[in-house]
Design a protein around this motif. Structure first.
Motif, PDB file in Angstrom:
ATOM      1  N   GLY A 125       0.723  -1.230  -0.023  1.00 50.33           N
ATOM      2  CA  GLY A 125      -0.148  -0.078  -0.094  1.00 50.33           C
ATOM      3  C   GLY A 125       0.921   1.093   0.071  1.00 50.33           C
ATOM      4  N   ASP A 126       2.161   1.205   0.036  1.00 48.81           N
ATOM      5  CA  ASP A 126       3.055   2.285  -0.028  1.00 48.81           C
ATOM      6  C   ASP A 126       3.240   2.536  -1.466  1.00 48.81           C
ATOM      7  OD1 ASP A 126       3.274   2.645   2.494  1.00 48.81           O
ATOM      8  OD2 ASP A 126       5.137   1.702   2.665  1.00 48.81           O
ATOM      9  N   ALA A 127       3.506   3.923  -1.708  1.00 46.59           N
ATOM     10  CA  ALA A 127       4.155   4.342  -3.274  1.00 46.59           C
ATOM     11  C   ALA A 127       5.466   4.302  -3.335  1.00 46.59           C
ATOM     12  CB  ALA A 127       3.610   5.596  -3.458  1.00 46.59           C
ATOM     13  N   LEU A 128       6.006   3.930  -4.469  1.00 41.44           N
ATOM     14  CA  LEU A 128       7.529   3.485  -4.638  1.00 41.44           C
ATOM     15  C   LEU A 128       7.918   4.890  -5.430  1.00 41.44           C
ATOM     16  CD1 LEU A 128      10.009   1.295  -4.467  1.00 41.44           C
ATOM     17  CD2 LEU A 128       9.602   1.360  -6.851  1.00 41.44           C
ATOM     18  N   LEU A 129       8.702   5.737  -4.766  1.00 41.99           N
ATOM     19  CA  LEU A 129       9.520   6.843  -5.332  1.00 41.99           C
ATOM     20  C   LEU A 129      10.935   6.837  -4.862  1.00 41.99           C
ATOM     21  CD1 LEU A 129       6.897   9.968  -5.085  1.00 41.99           C
ATOM     22  CD2 LEU A 129       7.580   8.681  -7.004  1.00 41.99           C
ATOM     23  N   SER A 130      11.627   6.425  -5.620  1.00 35.47           N
ATOM     24  CA  SER A 130      13.108   6.390  -5.342  1.00 35.47           C
ATOM     25  C   SER A 130      13.717   7.979  -5.253  1.00 35.47           C
ATOM     26  CB  SER A 130      14.083   5.688  -6.582  1.00 35.47           C
ATOM     27  OG  SER A 130      13.987   6.638  -7.641  1.00 35.47           O
ATOM     28  N   VAL A 173       7.054  12.126   4.076  1.00 38.54           N
ATOM     29  CA  VAL A 173       6.406  11.403   2.888  1.00 38.54           C
ATOM     30  C   VAL A 173       6.894  11.904   1.726  1.00 38.54           C
ATOM     31  CG1 VAL A 173       4.320  10.953   1.407  1.00 38.54           C
ATOM     32  CG2 VAL A 173       4.317  10.218   3.905  1.00 38.54           C
ATOM     33  N   ALA A 174       7.016  13.202   1.702  1.00 38.01           N
ATOM     34  CA  ALA A 174       7.403  14.086   0.624  1.00 38.01           C
ATOM     35  C   ALA A 174       8.944  14.009   0.235  1.00 38.01           C
ATOM     36  CB  ALA A 174       7.122  15.696   0.655  1.00 38.01           C
ATOM     37  N   GLN A 175       9.718  13.406   1.247  1.00 34.57           N
ATOM     38  CA  GLN A 175      10.986  13.215   0.826  1.00 34.57           C
ATOM     39  C   GLN A 175      11.174  11.852   0.172  1.00 34.57           C
ATOM     40  OE1 GLN A 175      13.275  14.076   4.747  1.00 34.57           O
ATOM     41  NE2 GLN A 175      12.202  15.862   5.038  1.00 34.57           N
ATOM     42  N   GLY A 176      10.153  11.121   0.222  1.00 37.56           N
ATOM     43  CA  GLY A 176      10.110   9.610  -0.311  1.00 37.56           C
ATOM     44  C   GLY A 176      10.400   8.476   0.561  1.00 37.56           C
ATOM     45  N   LEU A 177      10.137   9.025   1.930  1.00 37.46           N
ATOM     46  CA  LEU A 177      10.532   7.699   3.037  1.00 37.46           C
ATOM     47  C   LEU A 177       9.245   6.959   3.161  1.00 37.46           C
ATOM     48  CD1 LEU A 177      12.686   9.887   3.638  1.00 37.46           C
ATOM     49  CD2 LEU A 177      12.138   9.590   6.249  1.00 37.46           C
ATOM     50  N   SER A 178       9.507   5.572   3.369  1.00 37.68           N
ATOM     51  CA  SER A 178       8.497   4.719   3.579  1.00 37.68           C
ATOM     52  C   SER A 178       7.961   4.853   4.983  1.00 37.68           C
ATOM     53  CB  SER A 178       9.174   3.384   3.363  1.00 37.68           C
ATOM     54  OG  SER A 178       9.846   3.007   4.392  1.00 37.68           O
ATOM     55  N   GLU A 181      10.666   3.640   7.414  1.00 40.69           N
ATOM     56  CA  GLU A 181      11.485   4.820   7.789  1.00 40.69           C
ATOM     57  C   GLU A 181      10.962   5.984   8.610  1.00 40.69           C
ATOM     58  OE1 GLU A 181      14.174   4.089   3.649  1.00 40.69           O
ATOM     59  OE2 GLU A 181      12.155   5.262   3.437  1.00 40.69           O
ATOM     60  N   ILE A 182       9.673   6.215   8.287  1.00 46.77           N
ATOM     61  CA  ILE A 182       9.290   7.442   8.915  1.00 46.77           C
ATOM     62  C   ILE A 182       9.126   7.166  10.307  1.00 46.77           C
ATOM     63  CG2 ILE A 182       7.246   8.819   9.354  1.00 46.77           C
ATOM     64  CD1 ILE A 182       6.758   8.717   6.484  1.00 46.77           C
ATOM     65  N   ALA A 183       8.577   5.748  10.652  1.00 46.12           N
ATOM     66  CA  ALA A 183       8.503   5.239  12.062  1.00 46.12           C
ATOM     67  C   ALA A 183       9.883   5.377  12.771  1.00 46.12           C
ATOM     68  CB  ALA A 183       7.851   3.817  12.265  1.00 46.12           C
ATOM     69  N   ARG A 184      10.653   4.930  12.036  1.00 41.11           N
ATOM     70  CA  ARG A 184      12.132   4.931  12.916  1.00 41.11           C
ATOM     71  C   ARG A 184      12.802   6.490  13.290  1.00 41.11           C
ATOM     72  NH1 ARG A 184      13.531   0.650   8.983  1.00 41.11           N
ATOM     73  NH2 ARG A 184      14.364   2.458   7.520  1.00 41.11           N
ATOM     74  N   ASP A 185      12.320   7.317  12.334  1.00 37.61           N
ATOM     75  CA  ASP A 185      12.676   8.575  12.313  1.00 37.61           C
ATOM     76  C   ASP A 185      11.884   9.456  13.599  1.00 37.61           C
ATOM     77  OD1 ASP A 185      14.472   8.589  10.055  1.00 37.61           O
ATOM     78  OD2 ASP A 185      13.388  10.397   9.020  1.00 37.61           O
ATOM     79  N   LEU A 186      10.714   8.944  13.531  1.00 36.11           N
ATOM     80  CA  LEU A 186       9.839   9.743  14.784  1.00 36.11           C
ATOM     81  C   LEU A 186       9.650   8.680  15.820  1.00 36.11           C
ATOM     82  CD1 LEU A 186       6.710  10.881  12.424  1.00 36.11           C
ATOM     83  CD2 LEU A 186       9.094  12.239  12.982  1.00 36.11           C
ATOM     84  N   VAL A 193       2.057   5.418  12.079  1.00 38.19           N
ATOM     85  CA  VAL A 193       2.535   6.168  10.971  1.00 38.19           C
ATOM     86  C   VAL A 193       1.541   6.021   9.764  1.00 38.19           C
ATOM     87  CG1 VAL A 193       4.203   6.642   8.889  1.00 38.19           C
ATOM     88  CG2 VAL A 193       5.174   6.431  11.323  1.00 38.19           C
ATOM     89  N   LYS A 194       1.018   4.859   9.557  1.00 40.30           N
ATOM     90  CA  LYS A 194       0.191   4.603   8.690  1.00 40.30           C
ATOM     91  C   LYS A 194      -1.114   5.090   8.903  1.00 40.30           C
ATOM     92  CE  LYS A 194      -2.039   0.487   6.139  1.00 40.30           C
ATOM     93  NZ  LYS A 194      -1.980  -1.119   6.007  1.00 40.30           N
ATOM     94  N   SER A 195      -1.473   5.314   9.833  1.00 39.54           N
ATOM     95  CA  SER A 195      -2.849   6.001  10.540  1.00 39.54           C
ATOM     96  C   SER A 195      -2.494   7.341  10.036  1.00 39.54           C
ATOM     97  CB  SER A 195      -3.082   5.752  12.065  1.00 39.54           C
ATOM     98  OG  SER A 195      -4.076   6.677  12.559  1.00 39.54           O
ATOM     99  N   HIS A 196      -1.574   8.024  10.510  1.00 40.12           N
ATOM    100  CA  HIS A 196      -1.288   9.471  10.334  1.00 40.12           C
ATOM    101  C   HIS A 196      -1.359   9.642   8.670  1.00 40.12           C
ATOM    102  CE1 HIS A 196      -0.490  10.721  14.150  1.00 40.12           C
ATOM    103  NE2 HIS A 196       0.716  10.223  14.188  1.00 40.12           N
ATOM    104  N   VAL A 197      -0.788   8.861   8.023  1.00 38.73           N
ATOM    105  CA  VAL A 197      -0.707   8.884   6.391  1.00 38.73           C
ATOM    106  C   VAL A 197      -2.171   8.811   5.835  1.00 38.73           C
ATOM    107  CG1 VAL A 197       0.007   7.998   4.411  1.00 38.73           C
ATOM    108  CG2 VAL A 197       1.640   8.206   6.165  1.00 38.73           C
ATOM    109  N   SER A 198      -2.778   7.811   6.235  1.00 37.20           N
ATOM    110  CA  SER A 198      -4.379   7.885   5.988  1.00 37.20           C
ATOM    111  C   SER A 198      -5.126   9.100   6.320  1.00 37.20           C
ATOM    112  CB  SER A 198      -4.896   6.592   6.836  1.00 37.20           C
ATOM    113  OG  SER A 198      -4.325   5.389   6.167  1.00 37.20           O
ATOM    114  N   LYS A 199      -4.776   9.674   7.491  1.00 34.50           N
ATOM    115  CA  LYS A 199      -5.731  10.590   7.853  1.00 34.50           C
ATOM    116  C   LYS A 199      -5.299  12.131   6.904  1.00 34.50           C
ATOM    117  CE  LYS A 199      -6.133   9.483  12.663  1.00 34.50           C
ATOM    118  NZ  LYS A 199      -6.083   9.598  14.121  1.00 34.50           N
ATOM    119  N   VAL A 200      -3.883  11.986   6.503  1.00 31.35           N
ATOM    120  CA  VAL A 200      -3.234  13.235   5.767  1.00 31.35           C
ATOM    121  C   VAL A 200      -4.082  13.313   4.346  1.00 31.35           C
ATOM    122  CG1 VAL A 200      -1.465  13.960   4.425  1.00 31.35           C
ATOM    123  CG2 VAL A 200      -1.127  13.517   6.919  1.00 31.35           C
TER     124      VAL A 200
END
Length: 226
Positions: A125-130, A173-178, A181-186, A193-200
């Motif tokens: 369910g993630d988008a792949l943006l290298s 997300v705009a930096q291309g993080l999965s 990766e976002i979970a590790r950063d935060l 994180v998935k819940s936050h992305v869905s709400k956004v």
């Protein structure tokens, strides 16, 4: 055991399909359920098989892969994510693929490991943006007024609807993080994180993470307090 990810291969070159079949079929969590040599056949098989992921070539006889992608992603009866695979490193293909609803864009000169990872990412369910593709999206859509990927400049109320954490997640997300990766950063769980992305996505009326990347750069989203 978790069911294997079901994959449909669409490419007009049989040897290319054979290579993808060998690479992806070697993984116990991936299953090749069909193959198509044209965009029309890919669309028909997607509707028949409803695979988890369609690996889609761009240039094929008759209906091309971009139009097939557009019709697959617009079909409400399908839950298939489309991964564009092409030998052509062209911006017009990239941006048309994103506009058509593709969940990822990968060049055929990528490594087998990158292909396997890409299929797993879009299936999750993630988008792949290298990083390279993300930079090109930023360059293309970073200027005010660009809306080619189906987004529009946001009214102030749209940005204000995001919490500080949601805005922070959007920037990552705009930096291309999965999500991982976002979970590790935060220092939070991946499910959070998935819940936050869905709400956004819901609050901003966006289709997917790729649109979120474009939207963030169109509207100069920054982390509050940064």
């Amino acid at each position: 055991m978790t069911a294997a990810t079901r994959v449909l291969l669409a490419d007009d070159h049989e040897m290319v399909r054979a290579g993808f079949r060998i690479i992806l079929g070697s993984q116990p969590d991936l299953e090749i359920v069909g193959e198509a040599a044209t965009g029309a056949d890919a669309l028909a098989l997607a509707r028949e098989l409803n695979p988890d992921v369609v690996c889609m070539d761009v240039q094929m006889p008759g209906m091309d892969g971009l139009e097939a992608t557009r019709q697959i992603t617009a079909d409400g009866a399908l839950a298939s994510a489309v991964l564009i695979l092409t030998t052509f490193d062209r911006d017009d293909y990239l941006f048309e693929a994103l506009s058509a609803g593709a969940s990822g864009f990968l060049l055929k000169n990528s490594t087998p490991e990158q292909l396997i990872d890409a299929v797993r990412v879009v299936a999750a369910g993630d988008a792949l943006l290298s990083p390279a593709v993300t930079r090109r999206v930023i360059e293309r859509f970073g200027a005010p007024g660009e809306t080619d990927a189906g987004t529009a400049a946001a009214p102030p109320s749209a940005l204000e609807s995001l919490t500080d954490r949601e805005a922070e997640v959007l920037q990552l997300v705009a930096q291309g993080l999965s999500n991982a990766e976002i979970a590790r950063d935060l220092f939070v769980g991946e499910a959070t994180v998935k819940s936050h992305v869905s709400k956004v996505l819901q609050k901003l009326g966006l289709r997917d993470r790729i649109q979120a990347v474009v939207w963030a750069y169109e509207n100069r989203v920054t982390v509050p307090g940064s």
